[in-house]
Design a protein around this motif. Structure first.
Motif, mmCIF file in Angstrom:
data_model
loop_
_atom_site.group_PDB
_atom_site.id
_atom_site.type_symbol
_atom_site.label_atom_id
_atom_site.label_comp_id
_atom_site.label_asym_id
_atom_site.label_seq_id
_atom_site.Cartn_x
_atom_site.Cartn_y
_atom_site.Cartn_z
ATOM 1 N N ARG A 177 46.308 48.804 64.872
ATOM 2 C CA ARG A 177 45.341 49.035 63.791
ATOM 3 C C ARG A 177 44.290 50.042 64.202
ATOM 4 N NH1 ARG A 177 44.309 45.369 59.123
ATOM 5 N NH2 ARG A 177 42.410 46.573 59.119
ATOM 6 N N ALA A 178 44.011 50.066 65.497
ATOM 7 C CA ALA A 178 43.018 51.012 66.012
ATOM 8 C C ALA A 178 43.614 52.405 66.207
ATOM 9 C CB ALA A 178 42.455 50.485 67.325
ATOM 10 N N GLY A 179 44.874 52.560 65.857
ATOM 11 C CA GLY A 179 45.505 53.873 65.933
ATOM 12 C C GLY A 179 46.253 54.154 67.218
ATOM 13 N N ASP A 180 46.345 53.167 68.079
ATOM 14 C CA ASP A 180 47.061 53.336 69.344
ATOM 15 C C ASP A 180 48.553 53.084 69.097
ATOM 16 O OD1 ASP A 180 48.034 53.337 71.869
ATOM 17 O OD2 ASP A 180 46.714 51.772 72.651
ATOM 18 N N LEU A 181 49.359 54.123 69.264
ATOM 19 C CA LEU A 181 50.805 53.965 69.028
ATOM 20 C C LEU A 181 51.467 53.385 70.280
ATOM 21 C CD1 LEU A 181 51.636 57.258 67.118
ATOM 22 C CD2 LEU A 181 51.487 54.965 66.174
ATOM 23 N N VAL A 182 51.036 52.213 70.621
ATOM 24 C CA VAL A 182 51.517 51.574 71.849
ATOM 25 C C VAL A 182 53.013 51.272 71.758
ATOM 26 C CG1 VAL A 182 50.728 49.359 70.944
ATOM 27 C CG2 VAL A 182 51.192 49.582 73.359
ATOM 28 N N GLU A 183 53.729 51.638 72.789
ATOM 29 C CA GLU A 183 55.170 51.367 72.863
ATOM 30 C C GLU A 183 55.381 50.153 73.759
ATOM 31 O OE1 GLU A 183 57.726 52.407 71.391
ATOM 32 O OE2 GLU A 183 57.209 54.331 70.490
ATOM 33 N N ILE A 184 55.767 49.060 73.173
ATOM 34 C CA ILE A 184 55.929 47.856 73.987
ATOM 35 C C ILE A 184 57.389 47.432 74.119
ATOM 36 C CG2 ILE A 184 53.650 46.888 73.602
ATOM 37 C CD1 ILE A 184 55.051 45.212 71.384
ATOM 38 N N LEU A 185 58.202 47.936 73.219
ATOM 39 C CA LEU A 185 59.629 47.612 73.286
ATOM 40 C C LEU A 185 60.429 48.907 73.314
ATOM 41 C CD1 LEU A 185 59.819 44.804 70.569
ATOM 42 C CD2 LEU A 185 59.858 44.482 73.034
ATOM 43 N N PRO A 186 61.569 48.905 73.978
ATOM 44 C CA PRO A 186 62.382 50.124 73.982
ATOM 45 C C PRO A 186 62.993 50.373 72.604
ATOM 46 C CG PRO A 186 63.527 48.330 75.082
ATOM 47 C CD PRO A 186 62.164 47.819 74.766
ATOM 48 N N ASP A 187 63.410 51.617 72.356
ATOM 49 C CA ASP A 187 64.056 51.955 71.085
ATOM 50 C C ASP A 187 65.388 51.224 70.935
ATOM 51 O OD1 ASP A 187 62.117 53.629 70.217
ATOM 52 O OD2 ASP A 187 63.018 55.426 71.066
ATOM 53 N N ARG A 188 66.079 51.113 72.053
ATOM 54 C CA ARG A 188 67.406 50.480 72.041
ATOM 55 C C ARG A 188 67.467 49.428 73.139
ATOM 56 N NH1 ARG A 188 70.393 54.421 68.971
ATOM 57 N NH2 ARG A 188 72.218 53.083 68.879
ATOM 58 N N ILE A 189 68.128 48.359 72.812
ATOM 59 C CA ILE A 189 68.365 47.307 73.805
ATOM 60 C C ILE A 189 69.871 47.146 73.927
ATOM 61 C CG2 ILE A 189 68.138 44.840 74.275
ATOM 62 C CD1 ILE A 189 65.412 44.946 72.873
ATOM 63 N N GLN A 190 70.363 47.110 75.153
ATOM 64 C CA GLN A 190 71.809 46.991 75.360
ATOM 65 C C GLN A 190 72.169 45.604 75.865
ATOM 66 O OE1 GLN A 190 72.638 50.447 77.884
ATOM 67 N NE2 GLN A 190 73.553 51.395 76.082
ATOM 68 N N LEU A 191 73.088 44.981 75.158
ATOM 69 C CA LEU A 191 73.587 43.662 75.553
ATOM 70 C C LEU A 191 75.111 43.727 75.647
ATOM 71 C CD1 LEU A 191 71.480 41.399 73.138
ATOM 72 C CD2 LEU A 191 70.937 42.005 75.487
#
Lengths: 200, 144
Positions: B49-63
């Motif tokens: 909400r404060a505008g921080d485009l925090v990346e906490i998860l990867p784009d792709r997860i491989q299982l």
């Protein structure tokens, strides 16, 4: 080219022994759900709708039973008939235990689905299924609480169809949302998880 | 003399490599339940909400199907987060097993793009597939 050559060499060196190699044949333990599970289990958001059976539709009403809750509409041509046929199949396969399983199907199309329409539609799959109908405002509360996404597509002739979330919410005898089965699972997966929830 | 020693050393290395490849390709992969845990940290929603485009998860997860790979997402944030078919309340986790190899697209409010792709690979049953799986696992564990 080089990668293929390396693969070929490695395979040759290893004797291309696919058949000789024992497969890792591990299957999940039976006590694990086939569905996605929520932990810790929390009370499922309550419904406050009208039922297709003429009674108010709340989850409280079904306490003591396992509830399978899904969202759809009677004019659905693909997803809903498959889901409902699967749920009916699961109840049939459970036999006497199915008496403790209640399927509820909440409409995403209040403009066309009233109690009578839902009763007729659901009854063609299983007469025990109960539909949920109401005003747009009443239904929006349920959609929000369960994270249901709905998109309406209007055709050139003015008719429309609706895209909607298609997972099935599994609520235990105590009214807790325990698991969510994504669309497309077979009857046996439901039977497997229902037996866990029923404690049989 | 030196040349002979060099040849012996090379032969030993090549032999060791072949043994390693043989083990990696032919030994069945045996695992217990493998939960791939991803956490949504506390304060994620506030930071967004404060505008921080925090990346906490990867784009792709491989299982990998057949090896008891299970996706486990834990919501440590203060607000509910939507992942795929469900809403996770604060403190709640969602455990999702996969039994079919496919590429799955999920809505994920904790992800910057709002979407997460999960690639579920088929069970590695050929020697080559096992080698690739073991190399990928080694790299992932090494990265941690």
């Amino acid at each position: 080219m080089i990668v293929n050559f390396v693969r070929l060499i490695v395979s040759l060196l290893l004797g291309i022994g696919v058949a000789a190699a024992a497969p890792p044949s591990l299957s999940p333990p039976d006590d694990l759900f086939k569905a996605g599970t929520l932990s810790p289990a929390m009370p499922a958001p309550e419904l406050s709708l009208a039922g297709s059976d003429g009674k108010p539709l709340t989850l409280q009403r079904f306490h003591g039973k396992v509830v399978l809750l899904a969202f759809g509409f009677s004019n659905c041509g693909e997803v809903c008939p498959i889901t409902l046929a699967t749920l009916a199949g699961a109840r049939k396969k459970l036999g006497a235990e199915a008496a403790d399983v209640q399927v509820t199907y909440v409409t995403v199309d209040p403009e066309r689905d009233d109690a009578a329409q839902m009763k007729k539609f659901l009854g063609s799959f299983d007469p025990t299924f109960v539909g949920g109908v109401g005003t747009r405002a009443q239904l929006e509360v349920a959609y929000k609480n369960y994270g249901i996404s709905i998109s309406k597509k209007t055709n050139a002739d003015g008719s429309y169809t609706i895209g909607h979330s298609s997972s099935i919410y599994m609520i235990d005898r105590f009214g807790r949302l325990r698991a969510v089965m994504p669309y497309g699972h077979p009857v046996d997966d439901f039977v497997h998880d229902l037996k866990i929830l029923l404690g049989t | 003399m030196k040349s002979r020693s060099l040849w012996i050393a090379c032969a030993l290395v090549a032999g060791a490599l072949l043994v390693a490849l043989g083990w990696a390709g032919f030994t069945p992969i045996e695992t217990g339940s493998r939960e791939k845990l991803f956490e949504i940290p506390k304060g994620t929603y506030a930071r967004r909400r404060a505008g921080d485009l925090v990346e906490i998860l990867p784009d792709r997860i491989q299982l990998t199907v057949g090896l008891q790979d299970v996706l486990l997402i834990h919501n440590l944030d203060d607000v509910p987060q939507t992942f795929g078919p469900t809403i996770m309340m604060p403190g709640q986790s969602f455990r999702l097993p996969f039994e079919r190899a496919a590429s799955y697209q999920f809505v994920c409010t904790a992800h910057a793009s709002g979407q997460l792709t999960i690639d579920v690979a088929p069970e590695p049953v050929t020697p080559w597939a096992r080698i690739r799986w073991r190399v990928r696992e080694w790299r992932e564990n090494h990265r941690k």
